[in-house]
Design an enzyme around this catalytic site. Sequence first.
Site, PDB file in Angstrom:
ATOM      1  N   CYS A  12      -5.118 -10.713  10.135  1.00 54.56           N
ATOM      2  CA  CYS A  12      -4.292 -10.831  11.329  1.00 54.56           C
ATOM      3  C   CYS A  12      -4.419  -9.537  12.098  1.00 54.56           C
ATOM      4  CB  CYS A  12      -2.833 -11.115  10.959  1.00 54.56           C
ATOM      5  SG  CYS A  12      -1.898 -11.763  12.368  1.00 54.56           S
TER       6      CYS A  12
ATOM      7  N   CYS B 174      -0.447 -11.106  17.378  1.00 54.02           N
ATOM      8  CA  CYS B 174      -1.449 -11.476  16.369  1.00 54.02           C
ATOM      9  C   CYS B 174      -2.828 -11.721  16.961  1.00 54.02           C
ATOM     10  CB  CYS B 174      -0.982 -12.720  15.614  1.00 54.02           C
ATOM     11  SG  CYS B 174       0.640 -12.510  14.861  1.00 54.02           S
TER      12      CYS B 174
ATOM     13  N   LYS C   2       2.113 -22.265   9.829  1.00 52.69           N
ATOM     14  CA  LYS C   2       2.959 -21.067   9.892  1.00 52.69           C
ATOM     15  C   LYS C   2       3.922 -21.223  11.062  1.00 52.69           C
ATOM     16  CE  LYS C   2       2.863 -16.065  10.429  1.00 52.69           C
ATOM     17  NZ  LYS C   2       2.032 -14.873  10.552  1.00 52.69           N
TER      18      LYS C   2
ATOM     19  N   ARG D 229       8.553  -7.395   9.300  1.00 52.62           N
ATOM     20  CA  ARG D 229       8.137  -6.558  10.437  1.00 52.62           C
ATOM     21  C   ARG D 229       8.542  -5.111  10.206  1.00 52.62           C
ATOM     22  NH1 ARG D 229       9.196 -11.429  14.816  1.00 52.62           N
ATOM     23  NH2 ARG D 229       7.606 -12.747  13.850  1.00 52.62           N
TER      24      ARG D 229
ATOM     25  N   ARG E 254       6.438 -14.953  19.338  1.00 56.02           N
ATOM     26  CA  ARG E 254       5.206 -15.609  18.869  1.00 56.02           C
ATOM     27  C   ARG E 254       5.225 -17.126  19.122  1.00 56.02           C
ATOM     28  NH1 ARG E 254       3.562 -10.932  16.630  1.00 56.02           N
ATOM     29  NH2 ARG E 254       4.385 -10.102  14.660  1.00 56.02           N
TER      30      ARG E 254
ATOM     31  N   GLU F 250      -1.685 -29.104  12.182  1.00 55.57           N
ATOM     32  CA  GLU F 250      -2.283 -27.790  11.877  1.00 55.57           C
ATOM     33  C   GLU F 250      -3.003 -27.839  10.529  1.00 55.57           C
ATOM     34  OE1 GLU F 250      -2.646 -25.077  13.512  1.00 55.57           O
ATOM     35  OE2 GLU F 250      -1.117 -24.974  15.075  1.00 55.57           O
TER      36      GLU F 250
ATOM     37  N   LYS G 180       4.448 -22.169   5.459  1.00 51.22           N
ATOM     38  CA  LYS G 180       5.140 -20.887   5.555  1.00 51.22           C
ATOM     39  C   LYS G 180       6.181 -20.929   6.643  1.00 51.22           C
ATOM     40  CE  LYS G 180       4.011 -16.124   6.720  1.00 51.22           C
ATOM     41  NZ  LYS G 180       2.970 -15.224   7.146  1.00 51.22           N
TER      42      LYS G 180
ATOM     43  N   SER H  45       9.598 -12.852   3.672  1.00 48.47           N
ATOM     44  CA  SER H  45      10.496 -11.701   3.534  1.00 48.47           C
ATOM     45  C   SER H  45      11.970 -12.066   3.692  1.00 48.47           C
ATOM     46  CB  SER H  45      10.103 -10.635   4.554  1.00 48.47           C
ATOM     47  OG  SER H  45      10.107 -11.167   5.868  1.00 48.47           O
TER      48      SER H  45
HETATM   49  C1  PBG Z   1       1.311 -11.362  10.233  1.00 47.75           C
HETATM   50  C2  PBG Z   1       2.215 -11.866   9.192  1.00 47.75           C
HETATM   51  C3  PBG Z   1       3.603 -12.025   9.248  1.00 47.75           C
HETATM   52  C4  PBG Z   1       3.973 -12.452   7.978  1.00 47.75           C
HETATM   53  C5  PBG Z   1       2.821 -12.548   7.224  1.00 47.75           C
HETATM   54  N1  PBG Z   1       1.730 -12.195   7.999  1.00 47.75           N
HETATM   55  C6  PBG Z   1       4.580 -11.730  10.289  1.00 47.75           C
HETATM   56  C7  PBG Z   1       4.671 -12.509  11.534  1.00 47.75           C
HETATM   57  O1  PBG Z   1       3.923 -13.455  11.796  1.00 47.75           O
HETATM   58  O2  PBG Z   1       5.527 -12.147  12.346  1.00 47.75           O
HETATM   59  C8  PBG Z   1       5.357 -12.700   7.520  1.00 47.75           C
HETATM   60  C9  PBG Z   1       5.519 -12.605   6.075  1.00 47.75           C
HETATM   61  C10 PBG Z   1       6.902 -12.417   5.622  1.00 47.75           C
HETATM   62  O3  PBG Z   1       7.879 -12.498   6.385  1.00 47.75           O
HETATM   63  O4  PBG Z   1       7.052 -12.181   4.425  1.00 47.75           O
HETATM   64  N2  PBG Z   1       0.933 -12.275  11.171  1.00 47.75           N
END
Ligand code: PBG
Length: 327
Positions: free
Chosen positions: A123, A133, A198, A208, A220, A236, A251, A277
């Site tokens: 990414c 991204c 995602k 973040r 996003r 997707e 995700k 997260s």
């Molecule tokens: C990067 C990415 C993100 C996450 C994984 N890869 C953040 C986003 O898209 O804002 C999130 C993973 C997490 O929250 O644990 N594109």
Amino acid sequence: MSASFPARRLRRLRKNEKMRNLVQEVLFSTNDLICPVFVQEDLKERSFVKSMPDIVRLPLSEVTNEVQEIKDLKIPAIMLFGIPSRKDDAGTGAFVDDGIVQKAITHVRKNFGENIVIMADVCLCQYTSSGHCGILKGNTIDNDTSLETLANVALSQAKAGVDIVSPSAMMDGQVKAIRHILDENGFTDVGIMSHSAKHRSSFYNPFRDAADCAPQFGDRKTYQVPFTNPREAMREIESDIAEGVDIVMVKPALAYLDLIAETKKSHNIPVSAYSVSGEYALVKGAAQLGWINETDIMSEILYSIKRAGADMIVTYFAKKMAAHLNK
Ligand code: PBG
């Protein structure tokens, strides 16, 4: 009197632990876990992530110890995320041969050979000044320019020795572009686990903090899937399969169990789930307040993700869950 006996006595098979073990339907092994690893360029010592208790950013020099610990816990795979020293408009740090992730991959491959599966995030948001991204043209994220860069990121990781690249930018055609550049350069054995479905999710906010990748303007919503659209999410998944992906992903995980189940039912391809997260932070926060039992809740949540149909789970609880399972 016999008419009043219950027709079924489901409690028969619950009467003691051995009996319960015998009929257990969903099994969980350390082989189902993928452990995220954050590595930061020019970092002197490990630093803790405030919104994700027990999660650290590591300097390159500590990666070997961390992977050894993960391997000793019988976890088969890591997912590398890099935090570069400098960001620019082109996301250069993501695809240079001496980038932080490329160095980490080389390092781990040298020290562990085939004894750990190395996955890496593909990414740009940690590496672009915009925190988006993809690559900007004016104020929009340009899909096809971004594809070229993402393909270069994957190629640089392949050269460093990655096993599986994991595109998470949600650009249309990213799997096809990456498969093409890998094959063209002889990396036919490098796999792709795409963050296929995602979602645009507030569950990513603590990440973040961890990866320093918040968008500097806007959000996003023009590239991640709205959480209101399950059929779009399935499209997707279908697109990634058509483009040659090896493992699909849903995700976040916990709020999207329906899509994990649907994917498992409709497609004969390995399904991964990313317990993100925010899912981790919810549990850690409530546990710190003493409102829940962290280990019990962790286990129940991760089993629920498996029960929905995930073959493997990326989770910040990977080490803790592995230790729990190894007991
Ligand atoms: C990067 C990415 C993100 C996450 C994984 N890869 C953040 C986003 O898209 O804002 C999130 C993973 C997490 O929250 O644990 N594109």
